[in-house]
Design a protein around this motif. Structure first.
Motif, PDB file in Angstrom:
ATOM      1  N   LEU A  33    -108.156  15.534  55.001  1.00  0.00           N
ATOM      2  CA  LEU A  33    -109.912  14.937  53.507  1.00  0.00           C
ATOM      3  C   LEU A  33    -110.474  13.759  54.041  1.00  0.00           C
ATOM      4  O   LEU A  33    -110.701  12.904  54.212  1.00  0.00           O
ATOM      5  CB  LEU A  33    -110.354  15.893  52.037  1.00  0.00           C
ATOM      6  CG  LEU A  33    -110.504  17.199  51.925  1.00  0.00           C
ATOM      7  CD1 LEU A  33    -110.016  16.977  50.554  1.00  0.00           C
ATOM      8  CD2 LEU A  33    -111.669  17.686  52.854  1.00  0.00           C
ATOM      9  N   LEU A  34    -108.297  13.153  53.743  1.00  0.00           N
ATOM     10  CA  LEU A  34    -108.947  11.394  54.277  1.00  0.00           C
ATOM     11  C   LEU A  34    -109.671  11.120  55.530  1.00  0.00           C
ATOM     12  O   LEU A  34    -109.331  10.318  55.881  1.00  0.00           O
ATOM     13  CB  LEU A  34    -107.319  10.523  53.649  1.00  0.00           C
ATOM     14  CG  LEU A  34    -106.941  10.495  52.510  1.00  0.00           C
ATOM     15  CD1 LEU A  34    -105.752  10.407  52.179  1.00  0.00           C
ATOM     16  CD2 LEU A  34    -108.774   9.521  51.574  1.00  0.00           C
TER      17      LEU A  34
ATOM     18  N   LEU B 263    -116.801   7.736  59.496  1.00  0.00           N
ATOM     19  CA  LEU B 263    -116.939   6.421  58.875  1.00  0.00           C
ATOM     20  C   LEU B 263    -116.521   5.486  60.082  1.00  0.00           C
ATOM     21  O   LEU B 263    -117.790   4.881  60.230  1.00  0.00           O
ATOM     22  CB  LEU B 263    -116.052   5.524  57.728  1.00  0.00           C
ATOM     23  CG  LEU B 263    -116.619   5.543  56.391  1.00  0.00           C
ATOM     24  CD1 LEU B 263    -115.231   5.437  55.308  1.00  0.00           C
ATOM     25  CD2 LEU B 263    -117.471   5.775  55.999  1.00  0.00           C
TER      26      LEU B 263
ATOM     27  N   VAL C  91    -112.956  12.063  56.253  1.00  0.00           N
ATOM     28  CA  VAL C  91    -113.770  10.713  55.428  1.00  0.00           C
ATOM     29  C   VAL C  91    -113.908   9.501  56.615  1.00  0.00           C
ATOM     30  O   VAL C  91    -114.615   8.902  56.796  1.00  0.00           O
ATOM     31  CB  VAL C  91    -113.246  10.589  54.399  1.00  0.00           C
ATOM     32  CG1 VAL C  91    -114.242   9.181  53.986  1.00  0.00           C
ATOM     33  CG2 VAL C  91    -113.826  11.314  53.128  1.00  0.00           C
TER      34      VAL C  91
END
Length: 479
Positions: free
Chosen positions: A41-42, A49, A45
């Protein structure tokens, strides 16, 4: 409080309570799967970005392959890139890189524990088990663990505190060493402050990114600057449990150190010296690397390369200029990597130490593996063999796929694949030229290497399942 407003135990009514309960239930079923999910998930994300126009210096969207690869490389603290890291990203993009490597350096299981702490508002037994397993992979298999482990369950709070404090103190110390050298070199105060902090983070996290176009070429002969980077890389590579042990026993006798600490420090020093000696012998006549240097510079640059080959990622010479023999030595150093629960990658130095201890015990004809007057149990050997075999399998599969995709030379493909698996960051230049298919393969290799072969295997298999029977024993011929 009336019966209609009182919350039923075990069935939270608020959305936040339901989320906490769901997280705890999932983490209880498989801490390793939960940790991998957090890491994935990191990465998603940060991929989003990095793809935004605000993250690039030209104000355009970054292609998915490049943004995903950068996100994986940052979160996995690898240091490989498909774009020019110094010029492609904006100030916001560089901040994302800085924050991402700090998050990734904490470790996949420890990071999952901290997030669980934030969600659950306390560090319970399950979170402690996940944090402890980052320093002791045996815990991901469940069941009892010997008390001679790297970090005991009761010390997890100290470990998490040490992670935060050591990152701040060590990165701050390295930055203070780098800052005056940059000022002396004529760099303005603002730039010197930012780049010293950036370089210190990339050194301690063993990432190897540089914030400026020329990289460390301007300081290629500056012993102070390069020495500060070596200190940061070495401290980051020995592992947080070792840092905790050193800090706790700083004023005590070294005999109180655990076998994990002793094996990590001894093996790390042996590999550092052995790597430097091999580079001196193999590269002293190479005019593209150390052939034109005097004896003193050759020794220092060899120790610098030996340090960075273990996971640091910085380089003062073009890697593709090394002899084929030196590339192979670097392959071996990268594959071994650093200490357990460290910012370095690889199969870890203690894995190598246990395998060698087993080989020596077998050669002597003794049954037990002993080191520092301590006996190492057989399950540690089984885990070490599994780690080494899984790592070699990942490297082999990835190398075959990239060889088929690129048709590049084997030595260059193998080098960059091992660098990705071991989250080292050194490259022959192949990574920057990869097509999108190769980029995705190498990104998957980095992810598998960072989350750990043991954690990945435990997440994919039901390693907690107990075997209720034993088959008849029979010995095959080996060797």
């Amino acid at each position: 409080m009336s019966a209609t407003t009182r919350a039923v135990p075990g069935r939270p009514r608020s959305p936040a309570g339901r989320i906490r309960a769901a997280v705890n239930e999932f983490a209880a079923r498989s801490p390793s799967r939960f940790a991998i999910l957090v890491f994935a998930l990191l990465i998603l994300v940060f991929t989003l970005l990095f793809s935004l126009p605000i993250s690039s210096s030209n104000g355009r969207w970054t292609p998915l392959a490049d943004s995903l690869f950068t996100a994986v490389s940052v979160i996995c603290v690898t240091g490989l890139s498909t774009v020019d890291m110094a010029t492609h990203w904006s100030v916001f993009g560089h901040l994302l890189v800085y924050i991402g490597v700090q998050v990734g350096a904490v470790g996949v299981l420890t990071m999952a524990s901290i997030l669980g702490l934030v969600i659950s508002r306390k560090l319970g037994l399950r979170a402690k088990l996940m944090a402890a397993s980052d320093s002791n992979p045996l815990r991901v298999h469940g069941g009892p663990v010997a008390e001679g482990q790297a970090v005991r369950l009761g010390d997890v709070g100290k470990l998490l505190t040490t992670v935060a404090i050591s990152m701040v103190v060590i990165e701050g110390g390295v930055a203070l060493l780098l800052f005056p050298r940059m000022l002396i070199a004529g760099i303005d105060v603002g730039t010197a402050a930012w780049e010293s902090v950036y370089y210190s983070a990339m050194a301690f996290t063993n990432t190897g990114f540089t914030p400026n176009r020329e990289g460390i070429d301007a300081f290629a002969t500056d012993y102070w600057f390069l020495g500060a980077l070596m200190i940061g890389v070495f401290l980051g590579a020995i592992g947080f449990p070792v840092i905790l042990a050193i800090a706790s026993n700083l004023r005590q006798n070294r005999r109180r150190w655990s076998i994990h600490v002793k094996l990590t420090l001894l093996t790390s020093v042996i590999l550092l010296v052995a790597g430097a000696v091999l580079y001196i012998v193999l590269e002293y006549d190479n005019p593209k690397t150390f052939g034109s240097l005097d004896a003193g510079h050759t020794v220092f640059q060899s120790f610098f390369l030996s340090t960075m080959a273990r996971s640091g990622g910085f380089s003062t010479i073009p890697i593709d200029d090394l002899h084929g023999s030196s590339l192979l030595v670097t392959d071996m150093l990268m594959f071994i990597g650093g200490g357990s629960a460290s910012t370095a990658g690889g199969i870890k130095v203690t894995t190598l130490a246990v395998l060698f201890l087993a080989a020596f015990a077998e050669a002597r004809g003794v049954e037990s593996m002993d080191a520092f007057r301590r006996r190492i149990p057989i399950d540690v050997l089984r885990l070490s063999v599994a780690v080494a075999l899984w790592g070699a399998t990942i490297v082999a599969v990835s190398s075959i796929l990239i060889l088929q995709i690129t048709k590049a030379p084997l030595d260059h493909v193998l080098f960059d694949v091992i660098s990705a698996f071991a989250t080292c960051g050194l490259s022959t230049g192949l990574t920057e030229r990869l097509p999108d298919a190769g980029v995705y393969v190498l990104a998957a290799t980095m992810f598998c290497g960072r989350v750990g072969t043991v954690t990945l295997a435990a997440a994919l298999a039901q390693s907690q399942r107990r075997q209720l029977y034993h088959n008849p024993e029979e010995r095959p011929l080996v060797g």
